[in-house]
Design an enzyme around this catalytic site. Structure first.
Site, PDB file in Angstrom:
ATOM      1  N   ASP A 191      98.619  75.502 -21.608  1.00  7.69           N
ATOM      2  CA  ASP A 191      99.422  75.243 -20.408  1.00  7.69           C
ATOM      3  C   ASP A 191     100.880  74.922 -20.717  1.00  7.69           C
ATOM      4  OD1 ASP A 191      97.138  75.548 -18.894  1.00  7.69           O
ATOM      5  OD2 ASP A 191      97.257  73.586 -17.918  1.00  7.69           O
TER       6      ASP A 191
ATOM      7  N   GLY B 113      96.355  76.441  -3.007  1.00  3.82           N
ATOM      8  CA  GLY B 113      96.140  77.162  -4.263  1.00  3.82           C
ATOM      9  C   GLY B 113      94.721  76.911  -4.735  1.00  3.82           C
TER      10      GLY B 113
ATOM     11  N   HIS C 139      68.208  96.322 -11.083  1.00  8.44           N
ATOM     12  CA  HIS C 139      68.001  96.180  -9.641  1.00  8.44           C
ATOM     13  C   HIS C 139      66.891  95.170  -9.378  1.00  8.44           C
ATOM     14  CE1 HIS C 139      67.749  97.214  -5.423  1.00  8.44           C
ATOM     15  NE2 HIS C 139      66.436  97.271  -5.558  1.00  8.44           N
TER      16      HIS C 139
ATOM     17  N   GLY D 208     100.828  62.190 -31.004  1.00 12.26           N
ATOM     18  CA  GLY D 208     101.446  62.976 -32.075  1.00 12.26           C
ATOM     19  C   GLY D 208     102.839  63.398 -31.668  1.00 12.26           C
TER      20      GLY D 208
HETATM   21  P1  FAD Z   1      95.224  70.118 -21.480  1.00 14.60           P
HETATM   22  O1  FAD Z   1      93.827  70.401 -21.084  1.00 14.60           O
HETATM   23  O2  FAD Z   1      96.111  69.448 -20.526  1.00 14.60           O
HETATM   24  O3  FAD Z   1      95.120  69.268 -22.812  1.00 14.60           O
HETATM   25  C1  FAD Z   1      96.232  68.771 -23.467  1.00 14.60           C
HETATM   26  C2  FAD Z   1      95.802  67.545 -24.259  1.00 14.60           C
HETATM   27  O4  FAD Z   1      96.869  67.182 -25.125  1.00 14.60           O
HETATM   28  C3  FAD Z   1      95.515  66.330 -23.388  1.00 14.60           C
HETATM   29  O5  FAD Z   1      94.338  65.701 -23.819  1.00 14.60           O
HETATM   30  C4  FAD Z   1      96.720  65.435 -23.625  1.00 14.60           C
HETATM   31  O6  FAD Z   1      96.409  64.058 -23.494  1.00 14.60           O
HETATM   32  C5  FAD Z   1      97.044  65.779 -25.069  1.00 14.60           C
HETATM   33  N1  FAD Z   1      98.424  65.513 -25.464  1.00 14.60           N
HETATM   34  C6  FAD Z   1      99.567  65.890 -24.854  1.00 14.60           C
HETATM   35  N2  FAD Z   1     100.642  65.514 -25.557  1.00 14.60           N
HETATM   36  C7  FAD Z   1     100.163  64.866 -26.641  1.00 14.60           C
HETATM   37  C8  FAD Z   1     100.781  64.229 -27.749  1.00 14.60           C
HETATM   38  N3  FAD Z   1     102.098  64.222 -27.898  1.00 14.60           N
HETATM   39  N4  FAD Z   1      99.991  63.649 -28.674  1.00 14.60           N
HETATM   40  C9  FAD Z   1      98.641  63.673 -28.550  1.00 14.60           C
HETATM   41  N5  FAD Z   1      98.009  64.271 -27.540  1.00 14.60           N
HETATM   42  C10 FAD Z   1      98.768  64.852 -26.595  1.00 14.60           C
HETATM   43  N6  FAD Z   1      91.175  76.198 -15.602  1.00 14.60           N
HETATM   44  C11 FAD Z   1      90.221  77.125 -15.689  1.00 14.60           C
HETATM   45  O7  FAD Z   1      90.362  78.075 -16.476  1.00 14.60           O
HETATM   46  N7  FAD Z   1      89.078  77.065 -14.927  1.00 14.60           N
HETATM   47  C12 FAD Z   1      88.876  76.062 -14.059  1.00 14.60           C
HETATM   48  O8  FAD Z   1      87.841  76.027 -13.378  1.00 14.60           O
HETATM   49  C13 FAD Z   1      89.874  75.066 -13.929  1.00 14.60           C
HETATM   50  N8  FAD Z   1      89.710  74.049 -13.070  1.00 14.60           N
HETATM   51  C14 FAD Z   1      90.681  73.087 -12.985  1.00 14.60           C
HETATM   52  C15 FAD Z   1      90.511  72.059 -12.070  1.00 14.60           C
HETATM   53  C16 FAD Z   1      91.465  71.073 -11.957  1.00 14.60           C
HETATM   54  C17 FAD Z   1      91.275  69.954 -10.963  1.00 14.60           C
HETATM   55  C18 FAD Z   1      92.616  71.098 -12.802  1.00 14.60           C
HETATM   56  C19 FAD Z   1      93.659  70.017 -12.725  1.00 14.60           C
HETATM   57  C20 FAD Z   1      92.800  72.124 -13.701  1.00 14.60           C
HETATM   58  C21 FAD Z   1      91.833  73.134 -13.803  1.00 14.60           C
HETATM   59  N9  FAD Z   1      91.980  74.202 -14.666  1.00 14.60           N
HETATM   60  C22 FAD Z   1      91.023  75.168 -14.742  1.00 14.60           C
HETATM   61  C23 FAD Z   1      93.157  74.332 -15.528  1.00 14.60           C
HETATM   62  C24 FAD Z   1      92.819  73.830 -16.942  1.00 14.60           C
HETATM   63  O9  FAD Z   1      92.391  72.494 -16.859  1.00 14.60           O
HETATM   64  C25 FAD Z   1      94.020  73.960 -17.847  1.00 14.60           C
HETATM   65  O10 FAD Z   1      94.493  75.288 -17.843  1.00 14.60           O
HETATM   66  C26 FAD Z   1      93.639  73.580 -19.265  1.00 14.60           C
HETATM   67  O11 FAD Z   1      93.154  72.266 -19.327  1.00 14.60           O
HETATM   68  C27 FAD Z   1      94.835  73.706 -20.210  1.00 14.60           C
HETATM   69  O12 FAD Z   1      94.434  73.405 -21.490  1.00 14.60           O
HETATM   70  P2  FAD Z   1      95.464  72.806 -22.557  1.00 14.60           P
HETATM   71  O13 FAD Z   1      94.662  72.534 -23.771  1.00 14.60           O
HETATM   72  O14 FAD Z   1      96.638  73.680 -22.658  1.00 14.60           O
HETATM   73  O15 FAD Z   1      95.982  71.451 -21.927  1.00 14.60           O
HETATM   74  P1  NAD Z   2      98.516  76.724  -7.630  1.00 16.81           P
HETATM   75  O1  NAD Z   2      99.743  77.281  -8.204  1.00 16.81           O
HETATM   76  O2  NAD Z   2      97.238  77.452  -7.768  1.00 16.81           O
HETATM   77  O3  NAD Z   2      98.708  76.480  -6.065  1.00 16.81           O
HETATM   78  C1  NAD Z   2      99.732  75.691  -5.555  1.00 16.81           C
HETATM   79  C2  NAD Z   2      99.931  76.085  -4.104  1.00 16.81           C
HETATM   80  O4  NAD Z   2     100.780  75.149  -3.524  1.00 16.81           O
HETATM   81  C3  NAD Z   2     100.576  77.452  -3.949  1.00 16.81           C
HETATM   82  O5  NAD Z   2      99.879  78.203  -3.006  1.00 16.81           O
HETATM   83  C4  NAD Z   2     101.985  77.110  -3.495  1.00 16.81           C
HETATM   84  O6  NAD Z   2     102.546  78.109  -2.664  1.00 16.81           O
HETATM   85  C5  NAD Z   2     101.741  75.828  -2.738  1.00 16.81           C
HETATM   86  N1  NAD Z   2     102.901  74.955  -2.649  1.00 16.81           N
HETATM   87  C6  NAD Z   2     103.854  74.712  -3.570  1.00 16.81           C
HETATM   88  N2  NAD Z   2     104.749  73.823  -3.103  1.00 16.81           N
HETATM   89  C7  NAD Z   2     104.347  73.490  -1.859  1.00 16.81           C
HETATM   90  C8  NAD Z   2     104.844  72.609  -0.875  1.00 16.81           C
HETATM   91  N3  NAD Z   2     105.933  71.891  -1.083  1.00 16.81           N
HETATM   92  N4  NAD Z   2     104.174  72.505   0.297  1.00 16.81           N
HETATM   93  C9  NAD Z   2     103.052  73.228   0.516  1.00 16.81           C
HETATM   94  N5  NAD Z   2     102.549  74.085  -0.382  1.00 16.81           N
HETATM   95  C10 NAD Z   2     103.175  74.217  -1.562  1.00 16.81           C
HETATM   96  O7  NAD Z   2      98.407  75.242  -8.242  1.00 16.81           O
HETATM   97  P2  NAD Z   2      97.240  74.178  -8.179  1.00 16.81           P
HETATM   98  O8  NAD Z   2      96.238  74.554  -7.158  1.00 16.81           O
HETATM   99  O9  NAD Z   2      97.917  72.858  -8.117  1.00 16.81           O
HETATM  100  O10 NAD Z   2      96.580  74.341  -9.597  1.00 16.81           O
HETATM  101  C11 NAD Z   2      97.350  74.074 -10.778  1.00 16.81           C
HETATM  102  C12 NAD Z   2      96.901  74.929 -11.920  1.00 16.81           C
HETATM  103  O11 NAD Z   2      95.583  74.593 -12.307  1.00 16.81           O
HETATM  104  C13 NAD Z   2      96.922  76.379 -11.545  1.00 16.81           C
HETATM  105  O12 NAD Z   2      97.761  77.054 -12.436  1.00 16.81           O
HETATM  106  C14 NAD Z   2      95.532  76.855 -11.706  1.00 16.81           C
HETATM  107  O13 NAD Z   2      95.461  78.064 -12.395  1.00 16.81           O
HETATM  108  C15 NAD Z   2      94.842  75.766 -12.508  1.00 16.81           C
HETATM  109  N6  NAD Z   2      93.504  75.617 -11.938  1.00 16.81           N
HETATM  110  C16 NAD Z   2      92.609  76.626 -12.128  1.00 16.81           C
HETATM  111  C17 NAD Z   2      91.368  76.559 -11.553  1.00 16.81           C
HETATM  112  C18 NAD Z   2      90.406  77.686 -11.764  1.00 16.81           C
HETATM  113  O14 NAD Z   2      90.641  78.496 -12.647  1.00 16.81           O
HETATM  114  N7  NAD Z   2      89.329  77.781 -10.992  1.00 16.81           N
HETATM  115  C19 NAD Z   2      91.008  75.481 -10.769  1.00 16.81           C
HETATM  116  C20 NAD Z   2      91.948  74.489 -10.561  1.00 16.81           C
HETATM  117  C21 NAD Z   2      93.196  74.566 -11.166  1.00 16.81           C
END
Ligand code: FAD
Ligand code: NAD
Length: 485
Positions: free
Chosen positions: A329, A200, A461, A132
């Site tokens: 995001d 992180g 509890h 889109g």
């Molecule tokens: P996204 O999930 O990235 O979805 C965006 C969607 O839009 C995608 O499907 C993409 O393909 C689509 N899109 C983009 N541009 C277009 C376009 N122009 N046309 C059509 N489609 C498009 N967060 C938590 O809260 N708890 C967790 O435990 C957690 N664990 C995570 C673990 C990992 C390994 C990672 C990488 C992230 C994790 N996160 C977690 C973060 C979480 O995944 C994101 O915050 C969340 O997915 C953001 O949602 P979103 O809908 O904004 O974007």
């Molecule tokens: P993050 O921001 O949590 O951590 C990135 C880490 O990398 C930080 O501690 C930062 O200081 C370090 N860093 C940055 N540049 C560096 C470098 N050049 N060398 C070494 N260290 C460096 O990011 P993430 O772990 O990649 O996760 C990405 C996003 O996904 C986060 O915003 C997080 O909220 C989301 N996420 C959430 C969950 C959850 O809610 N449980 C799980 C996975 C991911």
């Protein structure tokens, strides 16, 4: 999905709401808008590595859900090997079938992503799989995965395009050796030596997954403080436990290069002592994510990006263009699925003329390590810096009957409250099921509760939740089940 199924009923290409992005921010926006009796389409372009197209975005396909599936499986494996004997359970010969573990994970993901289509069907959202692009005047160019293209129009457009991993110039992605988090969820063999750049959320969760399966895990973190964004008492406790599990977390380590050769990766970094080297078999780069807006906006839409590439929005997620909104995001704020979800719901309600708001002050954070790490509200460092007089209460899980019975008595619950009116300002938990326990604190803070409110609330509890109750009591040095310090 065949393109014919993607036609809007009646063949009309005009909608009340078009949502671009079907992740945890976009798909709830679409569902709530449909619940509000609006005609809605949700466009998503996600493609899996096998070429299949699914809704759910990063979270369901390559983030929250697959990582939690592997965290669960690996924790069970770890407990079976290391902890069952303490319970008097003999399980000699525990083996690992990684292919089956990955298959189960894929099944969980498939069930969840498939569920979104069912939810769309039930709510009346029209799913459109492809790309889109927002054009001026709330027109949207939709390019289906089969190459066909049409122009849609909407009264409102919600942008929910998500984020992608940040790539380091010093350690560019080079699969299969140097990978992002998605790659690290897909390993088909346990790396003997695993390097992770970034201590992180992703680094700690995925580092834990592979450590539990036997990898020697080295985590390189650029900052000198561990989990700098968290309450430092909490961070110190978490670090202690994670190190004890064998995660080699090196702080103040700035990566300057990574060279792939002979199936391994040599990582060079600088710390206080000078240049260091570590050789690993796989390297995960997890240094944060950046907003994804490639090919999302035509030049004349009026939607602006900030200097870091986030779509500029106000408190209610309005962009600078009329009736164009952005959530999740791709806009400011923590990159968390639940934050994006609430923004999506808020926007869909505002579009329908209903009340909608996100309370950004009480967004919980959870890191699904063992023990789990969870918090909401202000850290003690932030409260101190604000100058407001405060008190703290803590409760160690060692004093929790339930945690002891579970053989998971690591960590504590901590409450920070204002001295003047007793309002709860922050809650920080490291311990068993901290991610579940934090929900009570979120609700309490949403209602501006005091520690007295929690003190007077009956907690069953023996439950882990009693730790939150006792921490609230300890804030006034009136805890019953621990020594009041
Ligand atoms: P996204 O999930 O990235 O979805 C965006 C969607 O839009 C995608 O499907 C993409 O393909 C689509 N899109 C983009 N541009 C277009 C376009 N122009 N046309 C059509 N489609 C498009 N967060 C938590 O809260 N708890 C967790 O435990 C957690 N664990 C995570 C673990 C990992 C390994 C990672 C990488 C992230 C994790 N996160 C977690 C973060 C979480 O995944 C994101 O915050 C969340 O997915 C953001 O949602 P979103 O809908 O904004 O974007
Ligand atoms: P993050 O921001 O949590 O951590 C990135 C880490 O990398 C930080 O501690 C930062 O200081 C370090 N860093 C940055 N540049 C560096 C470098 N050049 N060398 C070494 N260290 C460096 O990011 P993430 O772990 O990649 O996760 C990405 C996003 O996904 C986060 O915003 C997080 O909220 C989301 N996420 C959430 C969950 C959850 O809610 N449980 C799980 C996975 C991911």
């Amino acid at each position: 999905m065949p393109n014919s199924e993607q036609q809007a009923p009646g063949g009309s290409d005009s909608f009340d709401v078009i949502v671009i992005g079907g992740g945890p921010a976009g798909y709830p926006a679409a569902i709530r808008a449909a619940q509000n009796q609006l005609r809605v389409a949700c466009i998503d372009e996600w493609k899996n590595r096998d070429g299949s197209a699914t809704f759910g975005g990063t979270c369901l396909n390559a983030g929250c859900i697959p990582s939690k599936a592997l965290l669960e499986s690996t924790e069970l494996y770890h407990r079976a090997r290391e902890e069952f004997a303490t319970h008097g359970i003999g399980v000699a010969g525990v083996t690992l079938d990684l292919a089956q573990m990955q298959k189960r994970k894929a099944g969980v993901v498939k069930a969840m992503t498939g569920g979104i289509l069912a939810l769309f069907k039930s709510a009346g959202v029209i799913p459109l799989q492809g790309h889109g692009k927002l054009l001026a005047g709330r027109r949207v160019q939709f390019s289906a995965h089969d190459g066909t293209r049409r122009e849609l129009t909407a009264r409102h457009v919600v942008l929910a395009s998500g984020s992608t991993p940040i790539e380091l110039r010093s350690a560019p992605f080079q699969a299969p050796q140097v990978v992002d988090s998605w790659g690290a969820l897909e390993f088909d063999a346990v790396p003997k030596r695993l390097g992770v750049i970034g201590a992180g959320v992703i680094g700690l969760e995925l580092g834990s997954v592979w450590r539990r399966l036997g990898s020697e895990v080295t985590v390189l973190e650029a900052l000198p403080d561990f989990l700098a964004i968290a309450d430092q008492q909490l961070a110190k406790e978490a670090l202690r436990h994670l190190k004890r599990q064998g995660l080699d977390i090196r702080l103040g380590a700035k990566v300057t290069g990574a060279t792939v050769g002979g199936g391994a990766v040599e990582v060079v970094y600088a710390d206080a002592k000078g240049e260091q080297r570590v050789t690993v078999d796989r390297l995960v780069v997890a240094v944060g994510r950046k907003p994804f807006t490639r090919e999302l906006l035509a030049a004349d839409t009026g939607v602006e990006l900030d200097e870091r590439g986030f779509i500029k929005v106000d408190h209610s997620c309005r962009t600078g263009a009329e009736s164009v909104w952005a959530v999740g995001d791709c806009v400011r704020g923590p990159m968390l699925a639940h934050k994006g979800k609430e923004e999506g719901v808020m926007v869909a309600d505002l579009i329908a003329g209903r009340y909608g708001e996100v309370n950004y002050k009480v967004i919980p954070s959870v890191i699904y390590t063992a023990p789990e790490i969870a918090w909401v509200g202000l850290t003690e460092e932030q409260v101190k810096a604000s100058g407001r007089a405060y008190k703290t209460g803590t409760f160690p899980f060692l004093a929790s009957g339930r945690a002891r019975a579970m053989e998971q008595a690591a960590g504590f619950a901590k409450i920070i409250a204002a001295r003047d009116d007793d309002e709860i300002l922050g809650v920080h938990i490291v311990g068993p099921m901290a991610g579940e326990l934090i929900a009570e604190a979120v609700l309490a803070m949403e209602y501006s509760a005091s520690t007295e409110d929690l003190q007077r609330t009956i907690h069953a509890h023996p439950t882990l939740a009693e730790a939150v109750h006792e921490a609230a009591l300890n804030a006034d040095k009136r805890a019953i089940d621990s020594i009041n310090r």
